[in-house]
Scaffold this active site. Sequence first.
Site, PDB file in Angstrom:
ATOM      1  N   SER A 111       0.789  -1.240   0.031  1.00 38.95           N
ATOM      2  CA  SER A 111      -0.094   0.097  -0.134  1.00 38.95           C
ATOM      3  C   SER A 111       0.786   1.560   0.039  1.00 38.95           C
ATOM      4  O   SER A 111       0.269   2.461  -0.098  1.00 38.95           O
ATOM      5  CB  SER A 111      -0.856  -0.150   1.004  1.00 38.95           C
ATOM      6  OG  SER A 111      -0.238  -0.209   2.449  1.00 38.95           O
TER       7      SER A 111
ATOM      8  N   HIS B 272      -5.932  -3.622  -1.606  1.00 33.65           N
ATOM      9  CA  HIS B 272      -5.775  -2.958  -2.989  1.00 33.65           C
ATOM     10  C   HIS B 272      -5.917  -3.441  -4.419  1.00 33.65           C
ATOM     11  O   HIS B 272      -6.128  -2.514  -5.138  1.00 33.65           O
ATOM     12  CB  HIS B 272      -4.481  -2.296  -2.626  1.00 33.65           C
ATOM     13  CG  HIS B 272      -4.387  -1.156  -1.735  1.00 33.65           C
ATOM     14  ND1 HIS B 272      -4.564   0.365  -1.491  1.00 33.65           N
ATOM     15  CD2 HIS B 272      -3.955  -1.370  -0.380  1.00 33.65           C
ATOM     16  CE1 HIS B 272      -4.482   0.790  -0.441  1.00 33.65           C
ATOM     17  NE2 HIS B 272      -4.081  -0.251   0.311  1.00 33.65           N
TER      18      HIS B 272
ATOM     19  N   LYS C 161     -12.638   0.419  -0.163  1.00 34.17           N
ATOM     20  CA  LYS C 161     -11.637   1.049  -1.170  1.00 34.17           C
ATOM     21  C   LYS C 161     -12.546   0.815  -2.414  1.00 34.17           C
ATOM     22  O   LYS C 161     -13.366   1.446  -2.598  1.00 34.17           O
ATOM     23  CB  LYS C 161     -10.275   0.382  -1.240  1.00 34.17           C
ATOM     24  CG  LYS C 161      -9.625   0.521  -0.023  1.00 34.17           C
ATOM     25  CD  LYS C 161      -8.205   0.004  -0.081  1.00 34.17           C
ATOM     26  CE  LYS C 161      -7.505  -0.039   1.284  1.00 34.17           C
ATOM     27  NZ  LYS C 161      -7.429   1.274   2.104  1.00 34.17           N
TER      28      LYS C 161
END
Length: 396
Positions: A186, A214, A243
């Site tokens: 990240s 991610h 996210k």
Amino acid sequence: MITDEYARTFASVNDRIGQLRESGFYTFEQPFTAAPGGRSEIDSREVIMLTSGNYLGLVGHPEINKAVKEALDTYGSGACGARLNNGTTRLHLELEERLAEWMGTEAALTYSSGYLANLGTISALCDADTVVITDQFNHMSILDGCRLAEGSVKIFAHNSMEKLEYVLQRNADAAKKFVVVDGVYSMDGEIAPLDEIHRLTERYGALLMVDEAHGTGFLGANGRGAGEHFGLVPDITMGTFSKTLGGVGGFVTASHDIVEFLRHSAHAYMFNASLPAPTVAGVLKALELMRREPWRTEKLWENTMRFRSGLIRLGFEVMGSVTPVIPILIGDDETALRMSKELMADGLYVSGAIYPAVPKGKARFRATVTAAMTSEDVDSAVALLGDAARRHNVLA
Ligand code: PMP
């Protein structure tokens, strides 16, 4: 009573923060007054958003908003209980079914955050008979999960397959071996070499858990993440709703046996209030939209390439990033903070990472590109970063 000892503890952090606030360069916790689209607002002033995990730009989608509102009317704002008791709704069960289907696994389990998903899963699966093996740059929620684990923890040098194999060899006789890594790192935006890691865990009989916080949504043909990018399914995949899926919450997908075990062993699942139903409804809709609107993934990659090549053309160091998470090396902390502040005034929001989050002298911006940005937003962001960097002699 606040003793001197406590006062010293607080000062060890607060003194530095106080200096930053006094110098006017404290840029954290800005009050946003709009959703994190390609543009957003800080205190009602428009900014191009170059830091948010809203990778596919789904936040604010009218169908998601409608689903959230409908669930709010049916279920209210929260269930006021843990999943095993009164905290499960039909929506929770449906979401777990959809997640397993998406990931191509037997079962799935949701937690109230991605952080808790790592904490709960790692601590439950790593008992005293387990050797827990983790990359040094793994996300803090993984490291904290390892701290809670009862087994012994071994940390290997970032992405070093030699070191990983060495640790596996040294612990070949351990009853249980558990390897946990980030799929996408990240801070640096690199993809872990999961093909090699998987080969090693298979060879040495270790369970493999991959944090896809991610990678989900844009890596692999079905957006399953870095595992799918390499054509493999880890024993356990962890992900987050905060996210790409535009909400909050976390999940793991795995075999039926693992999920059933976690449901009745992971403290972060058992002793934590469940996700509010409106959040669950929003995530369910986001999962559907992710598949129904594949143009979002294409736009995300187009923006990512455009942004990264723009930065490289100007001479920025992007530290080997190959994903929409793009670090931009600045150097010293003060320059990064000054630039960050000025960029905000220029209409660009990009978060900075300074020591101790990154090594001394390696302060950086941690940019994240999203599908919500227009090509013009991307070009303006590159131009604004270039101007600021030249003003501060980061670029010639
Ligand atoms: N893992 C990684 C790699 C992350 O980047 C994050 C969040 N930044 C988390 C886990 C925690 O997820 P959440 O914010 O949804 O709790």
